[in-house]
Design a protein around this motif. Sequence first.
Motif, PDB file in Angstrom:
ATOM      1  N   TYR A   1     -10.502  -2.922  -7.159  1.00  0.00           N
ATOM      2  CA  TYR A   1      -9.117  -2.577  -7.489  1.00  0.00           C
ATOM      3  C   TYR A   1      -8.843  -2.817  -8.973  1.00  0.00           C
ATOM      4  O   TYR A   1      -8.242  -1.977  -9.653  1.00  0.00           O
ATOM      5  CB  TYR A   1      -8.153  -3.406  -6.636  1.00  0.00           C
ATOM      6  N   HIS A   2      -9.293  -3.927  -9.505  1.00  0.00           N
ATOM      7  CA  HIS A   2      -9.028  -4.248 -10.912  1.00  0.00           C
ATOM      8  C   HIS A   2      -9.711  -3.257 -11.856  1.00  0.00           C
ATOM      9  O   HIS A   2      -9.306  -3.132 -13.011  1.00  0.00           O
ATOM     10  CB  HIS A   2      -9.471  -5.675 -11.225  1.00  0.00           C
ATOM     11  N   ASP A   3     -10.714  -2.549 -11.370  1.00  0.00           N
ATOM     12  CA  ASP A   3     -11.403  -1.566 -12.207  1.00  0.00           C
ATOM     13  C   ASP A   3     -10.654  -0.238 -12.287  1.00  0.00           C
ATOM     14  O   ASP A   3     -10.998   0.627 -13.079  1.00  0.00           O
ATOM     15  CB  ASP A   3     -12.821  -1.326 -11.659  1.00  0.00           C
ATOM     16  N   LEU A   4      -9.620  -0.072 -11.464  1.00  0.00           N
ATOM     17  CA  LEU A   4      -8.844   1.173 -11.465  1.00  0.00           C
ATOM     18  C   LEU A   4      -7.948   1.253 -12.694  1.00  0.00           C
ATOM     19  O   LEU A   4      -7.553   0.233 -13.262  1.00  0.00           O
ATOM     20  CB  LEU A   4      -7.966   1.260 -10.209  1.00  0.00           C
ATOM     21  N   SER A   5      -7.605   2.480 -13.082  1.00  0.00           N
ATOM     22  CA  SER A   5      -6.617   2.674 -14.135  1.00  0.00           C
ATOM     23  C   SER A   5      -5.240   2.269 -13.605  1.00  0.00           C
ATOM     24  O   SER A   5      -5.039   2.142 -12.392  1.00  0.00           O
ATOM     25  CB  SER A   5      -6.585   4.142 -14.571  1.00  0.00           C
ATOM     26  N   ALA A   6      -4.274   2.081 -14.501  1.00  0.00           N
ATOM     27  CA  ALA A   6      -2.930   1.663 -14.087  1.00  0.00           C
ATOM     28  C   ALA A   6      -2.315   2.679 -13.134  1.00  0.00           C
ATOM     29  O   ALA A   6      -1.660   2.306 -12.154  1.00  0.00           O
ATOM     30  CB  ALA A   6      -2.053   1.481 -15.320  1.00  0.00           C
ATOM     31  N   CYS A   7      -2.541   3.957 -13.404  1.00  0.00           N
ATOM     32  CA  CYS A   7      -1.975   4.999 -12.536  1.00  0.00           C
ATOM     33  C   CYS A   7      -2.577   4.939 -11.136  1.00  0.00           C
ATOM     34  O   CYS A   7      -1.864   5.001 -10.136  1.00  0.00           O
ATOM     35  CB  CYS A   7      -2.212   6.370 -13.164  1.00  0.00           C
ATOM     36  N   LEU A   8      -3.902   4.799 -11.059  1.00  0.00           N
ATOM     37  CA  LEU A   8      -4.560   4.733  -9.750  1.00  0.00           C
ATOM     38  C   LEU A   8      -4.149   3.485  -8.982  1.00  0.00           C
ATOM     39  O   LEU A   8      -4.026   3.511  -7.760  1.00  0.00           O
ATOM     40  CB  LEU A   8      -6.076   4.782  -9.920  1.00  0.00           C
ATOM     41  N   LYS A   9      -3.924   2.389  -9.697  1.00  0.00           N
ATOM     42  CA  LYS A   9      -3.445   1.172  -9.032  1.00  0.00           C
ATOM     43  C   LYS A   9      -2.099   1.427  -8.366  1.00  0.00           C
ATOM     44  O   LYS A   9      -1.842   0.993  -7.241  1.00  0.00           O
ATOM     45  CB  LYS A   9      -3.323   0.034 -10.041  1.00  0.00           C
ATOM     46  N   GLN A  10      -1.218   2.140  -9.055  1.00  0.00           N
ATOM     47  CA  GLN A  10       0.104   2.436  -8.514  1.00  0.00           C
ATOM     48  C   GLN A  10       0.005   3.339  -7.283  1.00  0.00           C
ATOM     49  O   GLN A  10       0.681   3.113  -6.268  1.00  0.00           O
ATOM     50  CB  GLN A  10       0.954   3.102  -9.599  1.00  0.00           C
ATOM     51  N   LEU A  11      -0.852   4.356  -7.361  1.00  0.00           N
ATOM     52  CA  LEU A  11      -1.010   5.282  -6.241  1.00  0.00           C
ATOM     53  C   LEU A  11      -1.596   4.581  -5.025  1.00  0.00           C
ATOM     54  O   LEU A  11      -1.194   4.840  -3.883  1.00  0.00           O
ATOM     55  CB  LEU A  11      -1.899   6.457  -6.656  1.00  0.00           C
ATOM     56  N   PHE A  12      -2.555   3.694  -5.260  1.00  0.00           N
ATOM     57  CA  PHE A  12      -3.153   2.943  -4.152  1.00  0.00           C
ATOM     58  C   PHE A  12      -2.142   1.981  -3.539  1.00  0.00           C
ATOM     59  O   PHE A  12      -2.035   1.868  -2.311  1.00  0.00           O
ATOM     60  CB  PHE A  12      -4.387   2.192  -4.638  1.00  0.00           C
ATOM     61  N   ALA A  13      -1.371   1.289  -4.380  1.00  0.00           N
ATOM     62  CA  ALA A  13      -0.374   0.345  -3.878  1.00  0.00           C
ATOM     63  C   ALA A  13       0.655   1.052  -2.999  1.00  0.00           C
ATOM     64  O   ALA A  13       1.143   0.477  -2.019  1.00  0.00           O
ATOM     65  CB  ALA A  13       0.315  -0.361  -5.043  1.00  0.00           C
ATOM     66  N   TYR A  14       0.973   2.291  -3.319  1.00  0.00           N
ATOM     67  CA  TYR A  14       1.946   3.046  -2.530  1.00  0.00           C
ATOM     68  C   TYR A  14       1.478   3.190  -1.080  1.00  0.00           C
ATOM     69  O   TYR A  14       2.295   3.246  -0.151  1.00  0.00           O
ATOM     70  CB  TYR A  14       2.156   4.427  -3.155  1.00  0.00           C
ATOM     71  N   CYS A  15       0.170   3.232  -0.882  1.00  0.00           N
ATOM     72  CA  CYS A  15      -0.385   3.389   0.469  1.00  0.00           C
ATOM     73  C   CYS A  15      -0.183   2.146   1.327  1.00  0.00           C
ATOM     74  O   CYS A  15      -0.501   2.155   2.521  1.00  0.00           O
ATOM     75  CB  CYS A  15      -1.867   3.745   0.387  1.00  0.00           C
ATOM     76  N   SER A  16       0.356   1.076   0.738  1.00  0.00           N
ATOM     77  CA  SER A  16       0.704  -0.104   1.531  1.00  0.00           C
ATOM     78  C   SER A  16       1.817   0.204   2.521  1.00  0.00           C
ATOM     79  O   SER A  16       2.053  -0.559   3.467  1.00  0.00           O
ATOM     80  CB  SER A  16       1.142  -1.246   0.612  1.00  0.00           C
ATOM     81  N   LEU A  17       2.523   1.326   2.324  1.00  0.00           N
ATOM     82  CA  LEU A  17       3.593   1.721   3.240  1.00  0.00           C
ATOM     83  C   LEU A  17       3.051   2.240   4.568  1.00  0.00           C
ATOM     84  O   LEU A  17       3.792   2.354   5.546  1.00  0.00           O
ATOM     85  CB  LEU A  17       4.464   2.811   2.599  1.00  0.00           C
ATOM     86  N   PHE A  18       1.753   2.549   4.616  1.00  0.00           N
ATOM     87  CA  PHE A  18       1.171   3.117   5.827  1.00  0.00           C
ATOM     88  C   PHE A  18       0.628   2.013   6.728  1.00  0.00           C
ATOM     89  O   PHE A  18      -0.030   1.092   6.241  1.00  0.00           O
ATOM     90  CB  PHE A  18       0.038   4.088   5.489  1.00  0.00           C
ATOM     91  N   PRO A  19       0.867   2.094   8.027  1.00  0.00           N
ATOM     92  CA  PRO A  19       0.309   1.088   8.948  1.00  0.00           C
ATOM     93  C   PRO A  19      -1.198   1.250   9.091  1.00  0.00           C
ATOM     94  O   PRO A  19      -1.768   2.288   8.716  1.00  0.00           O
ATOM     95  CB  PRO A  19       1.023   1.398  10.268  1.00  0.00           C
ATOM     96  N   LYS A  20      -1.827   0.239   9.614  1.00  0.00           N
ATOM     97  CA  LYS A  20      -3.269   0.327   9.840  1.00  0.00           C
ATOM     98  C   LYS A  20      -3.573   1.435  10.852  1.00  0.00           C
ATOM     99  O   LYS A  20      -2.799   1.678  11.768  1.00  0.00           O
ATOM    100  CB  LYS A  20      -3.815  -1.017  10.328  1.00  0.00           C
ATOM    101  N   ASP A  21      -4.697   2.112  10.619  1.00  0.00           N
ATOM    102  CA  ASP A  21      -5.147   3.232  11.460  1.00  0.00           C
ATOM    103  C   ASP A  21      -4.306   4.488  11.269  1.00  0.00           C
ATOM    104  O   ASP A  21      -4.407   5.432  12.051  1.00  0.00           O
ATOM    105  CB  ASP A  21      -5.162   2.854  12.950  1.00  0.00           C
ATOM    106  N   TYR A  22      -3.461   4.509  10.251  1.00  0.00           N
ATOM    107  CA  TYR A  22      -2.634   5.692   9.982  1.00  0.00           C
ATOM    108  C   TYR A  22      -3.530   6.829   9.470  1.00  0.00           C
ATOM    109  O   TYR A  22      -4.277   6.668   8.513  1.00  0.00           O
ATOM    110  CB  TYR A  22      -1.570   5.352   8.945  1.00  0.00           C
ATOM    111  N   VAL A  23      -3.449   7.967  10.129  1.00  0.00           N
ATOM    112  CA  VAL A  23      -4.239   9.141   9.763  1.00  0.00           C
ATOM    113  C   VAL A  23      -3.343  10.072   8.946  1.00  0.00           C
ATOM    114  O   VAL A  23      -2.249  10.414   9.383  1.00  0.00           O
ATOM    115  CB  VAL A  23      -4.770   9.867  11.019  1.00  0.00           C
ATOM    116  N   PHE A  24      -3.808  10.474   7.774  1.00  0.00           N
ATOM    117  CA  PHE A  24      -2.953  11.275   6.903  1.00  0.00           C
ATOM    118  C   PHE A  24      -3.701  12.464   6.316  1.00  0.00           C
ATOM    119  O   PHE A  24      -4.931  12.489   6.231  1.00  0.00           O
ATOM    120  CB  PHE A  24      -2.367  10.407   5.779  1.00  0.00           C
TER     121      PHE A  24
END
Length: 381
Positions: free
Chosen positions: A108-131
């Motif tokens: 995670y720390h190796d990601l760019s600032a933008c990618l970190k933000q996009l990944f953090a947004y996925c915290s809104l999804f429950p486990k096993d969420y298929v998208f």
Amino acid sequence: MTTRKMQLLKKLGCDDLSYLQTLSDDDAMSLFAQHALGVNNFDLHRILRPYGEGIVKKCDNLPLALRVLGRLLRIKTKEEDEWKQLLNSDIWELGKGGEIIPALRLSYHDLSACLKQLFAYCSLFPKDYVFDKDDLIILWMAEGFLNQSSSNKSMESLGLEYFEELLSRSFFQYAPNDSSLFVMHDLLNDLAIYVAGEFFLRLDDEVMKDTSKKDLEKYRHMSFVREEYEANSKFKPIKNATSLRTFLAVSVELEDSWGEFYLSSKILVDLLPKLPLLRVLCLNGYFISEVPETIGSLKHLRYLNLSRTIIVCLPENVGNLYNLQSLVLYRCNRLSMLPINFSKLKNLRHLDIRDTLLLSKIPFGISKLKSLQTLSKINIG
């Protein structure tokens, strides 16, 4: 049943437990080499082997950690210094005793600032969420995460580029039995929640019990798992969250297995007008028959999803949502007409009206929507 929480199985009365062993050292080294170097062993990279052995040991031979760190190294050069730096990172020490695997933190720390933000947004999804990746990219776009200032690419193209990088780094993986959909490993879901910080909230029973300890006014993004009956009381904790950008209903169930879901009308009539900064509003799958006029006051709204509802029409003041980028009306079986002033939605990029069988014609003036990228069907009256 498999789980990392043995205590859970004991509570369920499972006494005869089978403990799955981790990979052997040889298999772990082989898996790491495949992802880091594209070969099955270190025979051609002997100088890197000692660092590889150290990294594998620190990963405790865990396949997910080996895959993620291997992908991280693969996009770098095969310089000895980079492997040495990864092996000697301080994050390995910080992770001792914690629930987040240090190898995943490193990736995670190796990601760019933008990618970190996009990944953090996925915290809104429950486990096993298929998208679906296009759905996720449209959400990123609606939140304003896909900045075009440094690129001539469209927001959709930029989002796809970012998605594919996260996929290549194993932050996402293909869904079982369907390569067109995606999931997050539950350990990476834990990581997303860990790094998301204080502005993201998954509303559930634990949060409701703990509302007295939380300052809900600070939250910007909120999701909740759809339940059969959604009472107004469930959403009382966020009545003061007037800076909320995201109101997102999600489900871990596949579409075809969905049941019937009911939402208190008070949420539509009383709560939504108190959230004037909403950018994303998803009420997908509820038995909603009428959209209140107050929806037209949500001037910042960029994404509106009313799929699988039982609405017959949309209020005319939907045309006031001049920032709207995506309108999703998939499988609204009773929808028969769109607002007459639909052409006022100058920023609309995606209109999904698949399986809206009673929608007999597209409103006049749709040709004025110069930003439109997706028009799922055209009915010529």
